[in-house]
Each structure stands twice: as C-alpha cells, then as structure tokens.
Design a protein around this motif. Structure first.
Motif, short mmCIF file in Angstrom:
data_model
loop_
_atom_site.label_atom_id
_atom_site.label_comp_id
_atom_site.label_asym_id
_atom_site.label_seq_id
_atom_site.Cartn_x
_atom_site.Cartn_y
_atom_site.Cartn_z
N ILE A 271 10.32 5.83 -2.39
CA ILE A 271 11.46 4.79 -1.94
C ILE A 271 11.76 3.46 -2.39
CG2 ILE A 271 11.69 3.47 0.15
CD1 ILE A 271 12.46 6.83 0.14
N HIS A 272 10.03 3.60 -2.60
CA HIS A 272 9.75 1.69 -3.35
C HIS A 272 10.26 1.76 -4.25
CE1 HIS A 272 7.93 -2.32 -4.79
NE2 HIS A 272 7.48 -1.19 -5.58
N LEU A 273 10.45 2.76 -5.65
CA LEU A 273 11.42 2.43 -6.49
C LEU A 273 13.00 2.25 -6.93
CD1 LEU A 273 9.27 5.06 -8.93
CD2 LEU A 273 9.00 2.67 -8.84
N ILE A 274 13.36 3.19 -5.39
CA ILE A 274 14.54 3.07 -5.03
C ILE A 274 15.07 1.88 -4.82
CG2 ILE A 274 16.46 4.17 -3.80
CD1 ILE A 274 14.90 6.71 -3.96
N LEU B 265 16.19 3.95 -12.84
CA LEU B 265 16.41 2.21 -12.91
C LEU B 265 14.85 1.37 -13.01
CD1 LEU B 265 19.63 2.40 -12.06
CD2 LEU B 265 19.18 1.92 -14.37
N SER B 266 13.78 2.20 -11.83
CA SER B 266 13.08 1.05 -12.00
C SER B 266 11.98 1.51 -12.87
CB SER B 266 11.87 0.66 -10.23
OG SER B 266 13.39 0.42 -9.49
N VAL B 267 11.56 2.83 -12.90
CA VAL B 267 10.70 3.39 -13.47
C VAL B 267 10.60 3.06 -15.12
CG1 VAL B 267 9.85 5.46 -15.12
CG2 VAL B 267 10.30 5.77 -12.63
N ASP B 268 11.80 2.36 -15.90
CA ASP B 268 11.82 1.40 -16.73
C ASP B 268 11.40 0.13 -17.09
OD1 ASP B 268 12.81 2.95 -19.81
OD2 ASP B 268 14.66 1.11 -19.28
N LYS B 269 11.25 -0.89 -15.66
CA LYS B 269 11.06 -1.24 -15.76
C LYS B 269 9.58 -1.66 -15.88
CE LYS B 269 15.11 -3.80 -13.42
NZ LYS B 269 15.52 -4.20 -13.03
N LEU B 270 8.66 -0.39 -15.76
CA LEU B 270 7.27 -0.30 -15.52
C LEU B 270 6.52 -1.32 -16.27
CD1 LEU B 270 7.14 2.50 -12.85
CD2 LEU B 270 6.53 -0.09 -12.49
N ASN B 271 5.49 -1.87 -16.32
CA ASN B 271 4.56 -1.57 -18.04
C ASN B 271 3.94 -0.43 -18.20
OD1 ASN B 271 5.54 -4.42 -18.07
ND2 ASN B 271 4.12 -4.76 -16.13
N ASN B 272 3.27 0.30 -16.66
CA ASN B 272 2.83 1.88 -17.78
C ASN B 272 3.35 2.73 -17.01
OD1 ASN B 272 0.04 0.51 -18.14
ND2 ASN B 272 0.24 -0.26 -15.40
N LYS B 273 4.08 3.09 -17.82
CA LYS B 273 5.64 4.08 -17.42
C LYS B 273 4.61 5.31 -17.78
CE LYS B 273 9.16 2.08 -19.49
NZ LYS B 273 8.78 0.56 -19.97
N PRO B 274 5.69 6.48 -16.86
CA PRO B 274 5.15 7.50 -16.95
C PRO B 274 4.49 8.63 -18.34
CG PRO B 274 6.68 8.09 -15.89
CD PRO B 274 6.75 6.60 -16.34
N ASP B 275 3.66 9.69 -18.50
CA ASP B 275 2.98 9.74 -19.72
C ASP B 275 4.45 10.46 -21.00
OD1 ASP B 275 3.73 12.36 -20.05
OD2 ASP B 275 2.91 13.01 -17.94
N GLU B 276 4.29 10.30 -22.54
CA GLU B 276 5.69 10.52 -22.72
C GLU B 276 6.43 11.18 -22.92
OE1 GLU B 276 7.01 10.75 -27.58
OE2 GLU B 276 4.69 9.96 -27.44
N GLN B 277 5.98 12.51 -22.71
CA GLN B 277 7.15 13.65 -21.79
C GLN B 277 7.38 13.76 -20.61
OE1 GLN B 277 4.59 17.37 -22.06
NE2 GLN B 277 6.42 18.95 -21.31
N LEU B 278 6.89 13.30 -19.50
CA LEU B 278 7.02 13.46 -18.41
C LEU B 278 8.71 12.36 -18.38
CD1 LEU B 278 7.89 13.47 -15.57
CD2 LEU B 278 6.03 11.85 -14.59
N TYR B 279 8.15 10.51 -19.36
CA TYR B 279 9.25 9.52 -19.26
C TYR B 279 10.31 10.15 -19.99
CZ TYR B 279 11.03 5.56 -20.09
OH TYR B 279 11.87 4.14 -20.85
N GLN C 56 0.89 -1.54 -0.01
CA GLN C 56 -0.38 -0.16 0.13
C GLN C 56 0.55 1.13 -0.04
OE1 GLN C 56 -3.38 0.17 0.07
NE2 GLN C 56 -3.48 -2.19 -0.28
N PHE C 57 0.94 2.01 -0.81
CA PHE C 57 1.44 3.53 -1.18
C PHE C 57 0.26 4.23 -0.79
CE2 PHE C 57 3.31 0.14 -3.91
CZ PHE C 57 4.71 0.39 -3.42
N LYS C 58 0.53 4.81 0.33
CA LYS C 58 -0.51 5.93 0.77
C LYS C 58 0.04 7.38 0.30
CE LYS C 58 -2.99 8.25 4.78
NZ LYS C 58 -3.19 7.82 5.99
N PRO D 155 9.74 -3.90 -9.68
CA PRO D 155 8.67 -2.53 -9.06
C PRO D 155 6.99 -2.81 -8.87
CG PRO D 155 9.81 -1.23 -10.82
CD PRO D 155 10.30 -2.84 -11.11
N GLU D 156 6.56 -2.57 -8.31
CA GLU D 156 4.52 -2.39 -8.13
C GLU D 156 5.06 -1.42 -9.31
OE1 GLU D 156 2.48 -3.22 -5.17
OE2 GLU D 156 4.59 -4.40 -3.81
#
Length: 379
Positions: free
Chosen positions: A11-14, A50-64, A2-4, A23-24
């Motif tokens: 911290i989870h990504l790190i 490094l974790s964001v790059d592994k996500l299936n649902n990445k940030p929008d194109e501009q932010l990524y 759970q991420f409130k 990562p979740e």
C-alpha cells in the motif's frame, strides 16, 4: 513508518506512486517476493513498480527483472485492449447498434495514465433487442460466444480480451430478493445521452457514472469480495469526480437501498490507504476481507456472504438450507446449469435425476463433501 505486514508496504508503494513521492526503503521483515505476489493477485503490481524503481535498494536482479516485465506487459496489455475496444465499438457503430460503457475503459481515464489501471475484460452495455444481432456478428468473426442469460452475452475472441455485453447495470444474478441493485440503478439508456461525435455511443452523466462505479465495487464486496485495485478506483472516483457529482442524490439512493454502511466502509478504507486519513470506524475486518479477496473475490467469501444474507433466523439454519438447495435445486437453477433441458418439458424430479446421472462421479462426490465441509466450517 512502521511496516508490520507485507501488504502495508505494498500500500505504501502504491501511495507513493500515485502521489509521486519517494518511497521508504523496504524493512528487513518485509519480503519483496510476497509484496510482488500480492500485487499481482490484486492487479496493482504495475503501479507498485513505479515506486520500486525509485528505491535505492531494489529487489534482487531476477525479481526486479520479473517485476519490470510485469509492468511493461501491463503497458502493452493496455494498448492492445484499447485497440480492441476501438475495433469493437466501430463494429457496433457501423451496424447501427447503440452502446454505452461504465467500467474499466472509463475508469482508466481517471488514472494518471490509462495503463496504470489494469482491466480484466471489455464491458459494454447495449439494448436487449441487439443481443441476437451482436451474437451473429461475433459468430461471423469466428469468435466463441456464450449467452449467459437473456441479458448478457460473453465473447471470447482468440488471443484477444474477453468481451461482455450487458443490457443492464446489474443482472438478475446479483439482484437478490430485495432487488437492491436494480432498484438503485438499472436503466442504462435512461441516464445516458448520445455523444456529440457518435450518435450510437451514449454517455452517462458524471453522477450516474459515479453511482454505478461505487455500486459495482460494493457488489463485488458483498458477493465474493473486492481487492485493492477496486479500493484504488474509489480513491480516483472521489478525487477526480467528487466535486462534480450530486452527492445528496447519491446519498439518498445509498440509504434507500441499504448500501450506506458498506459504501462508508469502502470509501473510508480508500481514504485511509491512499490519502492517509484516519478512519472513524474499525476497518480490521474490511481490510482482512479485501486482502483475502484478490481482484475477483473467492469462493469462500462468496459462501460466507451467501450464508450471512440468509441467516436472519440463525446461521445454522442458513447452513442447512444451503445444503438442501445444493442437493435439491429448483428448476431455474437446473436450467441455468443445464441449458439443454430448456424446452424438454421435464418434471422437476426428472431434471434432478438428469443432474445426478450427469454429474455424480467419484470426483464430483468428493467435491460435494468438500463443499459441505466448507459450509460447516463457515463462522
């Protein structure tokens, strides 16, 4: 999990990046924009990517794309800084100036790759009688040079990293009346030996390097606050060097100079965030302070900590003393702020008048009342 809050997901990504885990996916209540912004402030956005790059649902194109560019810039910055470090230490060696190091350039080596750990500037320790020679060398290169005091020289090469030359681990500015830091550790070349490949490069033993690094984080925490990157440093110090240090010696120094409580808070936080070890103390206030601090701390936290240190009788009396010290500074404070007064043989009253004439403009007066308001609101 759970991420409130946004910081929890950061911290989870790190955590997943340093442990090479998948990562979740980001929950709906978490903002990628906020996570990225917080990561930049704390100089850990590069690791989080490094974790964001592994996500299936990445940030929008501009932010990524922006996050990816930040990551690549951190890699380039690391390469540039290491090249600058090489040039600088070669210059010192060629001029027969002995030097040692105890900050980012060593801490980088504990991380999986040096570029994982961002570094603000280049810090080196030299002998006090070398500062004048170093100042001449830096001036001859056309660099801007500022002598902070007799034990520190800051250099600002154009389009290069800032360089700080120190002659002790902890300057007078951080010692305080009890001389806690300098008492615990402040004789750099007594605890270092020449390296095998370079007689002018001195190397600290592991125990003293660990102690210095821990005290350096505590110093920031006690002064104006320390951020996530410094807590991550503690994780790598423990996991990479923990089995090789004289822990009994370190514990005795921490206890003797009253660092034990804050050392326990910060190390426990590093274990909680990056090893998922449940804490044995309440870390709520510590986490709030770390998150508010950013990488270099804040003026509000510094003010609060200053007041707390001076509040043995009461916080209200400490506030009154703080206002009085601002309005009627002592000679050493005036000389630090106005070095042109050195050697003028002015009385304290004349120096205070000089300060008033120099600085009491409408803008300065507005800032003064804002400062007094911050003092009043400190709890």
């Amino acid at each position: 999990m759970q991420f409130k809050f946004d910081f929890e997901y950061l911290i989870h990504l790190i955590y997943c990046a340093i442990h090479n885990l998948q990562p979740e996916e980001k929950p709906e209540n978490i903002s990628f924009n906020e996570v990225f912004s917080l990561g930049k402030v704390h100089e850990v956005a590069n690791i989080a990517f490094l974790s964001v790059d592994k996500l299936n649902n990445k940030p929008d194109e501009q932010l990524y794309a922006e996050w990816q560019v930040f990551y690549f810039h951190s890699v380039q910055r690391n390469a540039r800084q290491l090249a600058e470090y090489g040039e600088l230490t070669e210059l010192l060696t060629d001029n027969k100036i002995r030097w040692t190091e105890a900050q980012g350039t060593i801490t980088k080596t504990l991380y999986p790759t040096p570029d994982s750990r961002m570094m603000s500037d280049i810090d080196l320790i030299v002998d006090v009688d070398s500062l004048d020679k170093i100042e001449e060398l830096m001036n001859s290169l056309g660099y801007e040079v500022k002598k902070i005091h007799e034990n520190e020289l800051n250099v600002f090469p154009e389009n290069k990293s800032e360089i700080e030359f120190h002659t002790e681990y902890f300057s007078e500015f951080y010692k305080g009346s009890a001389l806690r830091y300098s008492g615990a550790l402040n004789h750099p070349f007594n605890d270092a030996v020449p390296s095998e490949e370079n007689e002018y490069k001195y190397v600290l033993d592991i125990t003293h390097y660990y102690l210095y690094s821990l005290l350096h984080v505590i110093k920031h925490f006690e002064y104006a606050g320390c951020g996530i990157r410094r807590i991550l440093d503690l994780y790598y110090l423990k996991t990479k060097l923990g089995d090789s240090i004289d822990s009994e010696y370190i514990d005795s120094v921490l206890e003797k100079y009253d660092f034990t409580e804050n050392a326990h808070k910060l190390i426990t936080l590093s274990e909680f965030w990056f090893e998922r070890i449940e804490p044995d103390i309440d870390l709520t206030d510590t986490i709030i302070d770390v998150l508010r601090s950013g990488n270099h701390g804040t003026t509000d936290i510094k003010l609060r900590n200053d007041l707390y240190r001076d509040a043995a009788d009461s916080l209200s009396k400490a506030k009154r003393r703080k206002v009085k010290d601002f309005l009627f500074p002592q000679k050493e404070v005036l000389l630090e702020g106005y070095p042109e007064l050195e050697g003028k043989n002015y009385s304290l009253f004349a120096m205070r008048l000089y300060r008033i004439k120099k600085n009491f403009t409408p803008v300065r007066i507005k800032h003064m009342f804002t400062y007094f308001g911050r003092i009043r609101k400190t709890k």
